[in-house]
Write a protein that holds these residues in place. Structure first.
Motif, mmCIF file in Angstrom:
data_model
loop_
_atom_site.group_PDB
_atom_site.id
_atom_site.type_symbol
_atom_site.label_atom_id
_atom_site.label_comp_id
_atom_site.label_asym_id
_atom_site.label_seq_id
_atom_site.Cartn_x
_atom_site.Cartn_y
_atom_site.Cartn_z
ATOM 1 N N GLN A 181 -3.669 -23.474 0.861
ATOM 2 C CA GLN A 181 -3.562 -22.442 -0.160
ATOM 3 C C GLN A 181 -3.290 -21.091 0.486
ATOM 4 O O GLN A 181 -3.901 -20.737 1.484
ATOM 5 C CB GLN A 181 -4.845 -22.366 -0.978
ATOM 6 C CG GLN A 181 -4.735 -21.380 -2.111
ATOM 7 C CD GLN A 181 -5.968 -21.380 -2.990
ATOM 8 O OE1 GLN A 181 -6.905 -22.120 -2.751
ATOM 9 N NE2 GLN A 181 -5.964 -20.549 -4.003
ATOM 10 N N SER A 182 -2.365 -20.340 -0.084
ATOM 11 C CA SER A 182 -2.054 -18.992 0.390
ATOM 12 C C SER A 182 -2.908 -17.985 -0.367
ATOM 13 O O SER A 182 -3.368 -18.270 -1.474
ATOM 14 C CB SER A 182 -0.579 -18.673 0.137
ATOM 15 O OG SER A 182 0.228 -19.580 0.848
ATOM 16 N N PRO A 183 -3.095 -16.786 0.175
ATOM 17 C CA PRO A 183 -3.849 -15.768 -0.560
ATOM 18 C C PRO A 183 -3.129 -15.407 -1.857
ATOM 19 O O PRO A 183 -1.902 -15.383 -1.913
ATOM 20 C CB PRO A 183 -3.876 -14.564 0.379
ATOM 21 C CG PRO A 183 -3.215 -14.973 1.632
ATOM 22 C CD PRO A 183 -2.622 -16.316 1.460
ATOM 23 N N ASP A 216 -3.373 -12.437 -3.317
ATOM 24 C CA ASP A 216 -2.908 -11.054 -3.179
ATOM 25 C C ASP A 216 -3.122 -10.622 -1.738
ATOM 26 O O ASP A 216 -4.180 -10.875 -1.168
ATOM 27 C CB ASP A 216 -3.689 -10.152 -4.131
ATOM 28 C CG ASP A 216 -3.173 -8.730 -4.194
ATOM 29 O OD1 ASP A 216 -2.120 -8.443 -3.598
ATOM 30 O OD2 ASP A 216 -3.815 -7.901 -4.846
ATOM 31 N N THR A 217 -2.163 -9.966 -1.152
ATOM 32 C CA THR A 217 -2.299 -9.529 0.237
ATOM 33 C C THR A 217 -2.656 -8.050 0.349
ATOM 34 O O THR A 217 -2.774 -7.534 1.443
ATOM 35 C CB THR A 217 -1.002 -9.801 1.024
ATOM 36 O OG1 THR A 217 0.082 -9.145 0.367
ATOM 37 C CG2 THR A 217 -0.733 -11.292 1.114
ATOM 38 N N HIS A 218 -2.822 -7.343 -0.789
ATOM 39 C CA HIS A 218 -3.288 -5.957 -0.744
ATOM 40 C C HIS A 218 -4.783 -5.961 -0.412
ATOM 41 O O HIS A 218 -5.466 -6.965 -0.590
ATOM 42 C CB HIS A 218 -3.073 -5.267 -2.089
ATOM 43 C CG HIS A 218 -1.635 -5.167 -2.483
ATOM 44 N ND1 HIS A 218 -1.067 -5.999 -3.419
ATOM 45 C CD2 HIS A 218 -0.653 -4.354 -2.059
ATOM 46 C CE1 HIS A 218 0.207 -5.697 -3.567
ATOM 47 N NE2 HIS A 218 0.488 -4.694 -2.744
ATOM 48 N N SER A 219 -5.291 -4.825 0.023
ATOM 49 C CA SER A 219 -6.727 -4.699 0.264
ATOM 50 C C SER A 219 -7.441 -4.728 -1.086
ATOM 51 O O SER A 219 -7.236 -3.840 -1.914
ATOM 52 C CB SER A 219 -7.016 -3.389 1.005
ATOM 53 O OG SER A 219 -8.399 -3.254 1.191
ATOM 54 N N THR A 220 -8.253 -5.757 -1.326
ATOM 55 C CA THR A 220 -8.907 -5.918 -2.632
ATOM 56 C C THR A 220 -10.384 -6.293 -2.493
ATOM 57 O O THR A 220 -10.808 -7.355 -2.936
ATOM 58 C CB THR A 220 -8.180 -6.984 -3.478
ATOM 59 O OG1 THR A 220 -8.117 -8.187 -2.711
ATOM 60 C CG2 THR A 220 -6.800 -6.560 -3.882
ATOM 61 N N SER A 223 -4.826 -3.485 -10.198
ATOM 62 C CA SER A 223 -3.592 -4.237 -9.981
ATOM 63 C C SER A 223 -3.401 -5.135 -11.194
ATOM 64 O O SER A 223 -4.375 -5.522 -11.838
ATOM 65 C CB SER A 223 -3.692 -5.126 -8.744
ATOM 66 O OG SER A 223 -3.910 -4.367 -7.593
ATOM 67 N N PRO A 262 2.746 -12.808 -9.028
ATOM 68 C CA PRO A 262 2.582 -11.721 -8.049
ATOM 69 C C PRO A 262 1.811 -10.536 -8.641
ATOM 70 O O PRO A 262 1.931 -10.228 -9.813
ATOM 71 C CB PRO A 262 4.026 -11.320 -7.730
ATOM 72 C CG PRO A 262 4.775 -11.637 -8.989
ATOM 73 C CD PRO A 262 4.111 -12.861 -9.565
ATOM 74 N N TRP A 263 1.017 -9.882 -7.786
ATOM 75 C CA TRP A 263 0.183 -8.747 -8.174
ATOM 76 C C TRP A 263 0.875 -7.434 -7.795
ATOM 77 O O TRP A 263 1.525 -7.351 -6.761
ATOM 78 C CB TRP A 263 -1.182 -8.816 -7.474
ATOM 79 C CG TRP A 263 -2.037 -9.896 -8.043
ATOM 80 C CD1 TRP A 263 -2.053 -11.207 -7.672
ATOM 81 C CD2 TRP A 263 -2.969 -9.768 -9.106
ATOM 82 N NE1 TRP A 263 -2.950 -11.909 -8.433
ATOM 83 C CE2 TRP A 263 -3.532 -11.040 -9.326
ATOM 84 C CE3 TRP A 263 -3.394 -8.706 -9.895
ATOM 85 C CZ2 TRP A 263 -4.487 -11.274 -10.304
ATOM 86 C CZ3 TRP A 263 -4.351 -8.946 -10.861
ATOM 87 C CH2 TRP A 263 -4.894 -10.209 -11.057
#
Length: 140
Positions: free
Chosen positions: A27-29, A31-35, A60, A68-69
């Motif tokens: 599984q991929s993340p 969201d890759t932003h800082s959350t 977001s 996508p976020w």
């Protein structure tokens, strides 16, 4: 000893038969932003994620939970910050609900301003954290 071993093997074999096996896919993340400390709310077909990050209410959005976020944006009204909040610190762990009347409320944790005592018998600790609430007619 043999009876115990046979029972262990039997129970272990049954557990393997009923327990679901882990999926082989990685599984991929989402969201890759800082959350950090996320709270997610689904409203009218859009997912809203609220996260900790400095002083603000970082939001977001995504059309589905897997993304996508959008990049987080600060939606905190900086002109209406109550005096009890220590503005040199951030707000943490925001989470949104919708009230039965339709209004939205975001609850969050914030550091208490030590000079914002509400009475002569109250002396808040200098490191006190409190729960705050922000209201809005919409989730943004």
């Amino acid at each position: 000893m043999r009876t115990v071993l046979a029972l262990v093997l039997l129970v272990g074999g049954l557990a393997g038969a009923v327990m679901p096996r882990a999926a082989a896919a990685t599984q991929s993340p989402v969201d890759t932003h800082s959350t950090p400390d996320p709270g997610v709310y689904l409203y009218d077909g859009t997912f809203y994620a609220f996260t900790t990050g400095g002083f603000g209410l970082w939001e977001s959005t995504a059309p589905e939970a897997a993304g996508p976020w959008t990049a987080p944006a600060n939606h905190f009204d900086m002109t209406s910050i109550p005096s009890w909040i220590e503005q040199s610190a951030g707000v943490w762990a925001p989470d949104m609900i919708q009230l039965p009347g339709g209004e939205f409320v975001v609850y969050f944790a914030a550091k208490l301003n030590p000079s914002a005592s509400s009475g002569p018998t109250e002396t808040p600790d200098s490191s006190a954290r409190c729960i705050g609430a922000a209201e809005s007619a919409s989730p943004t």
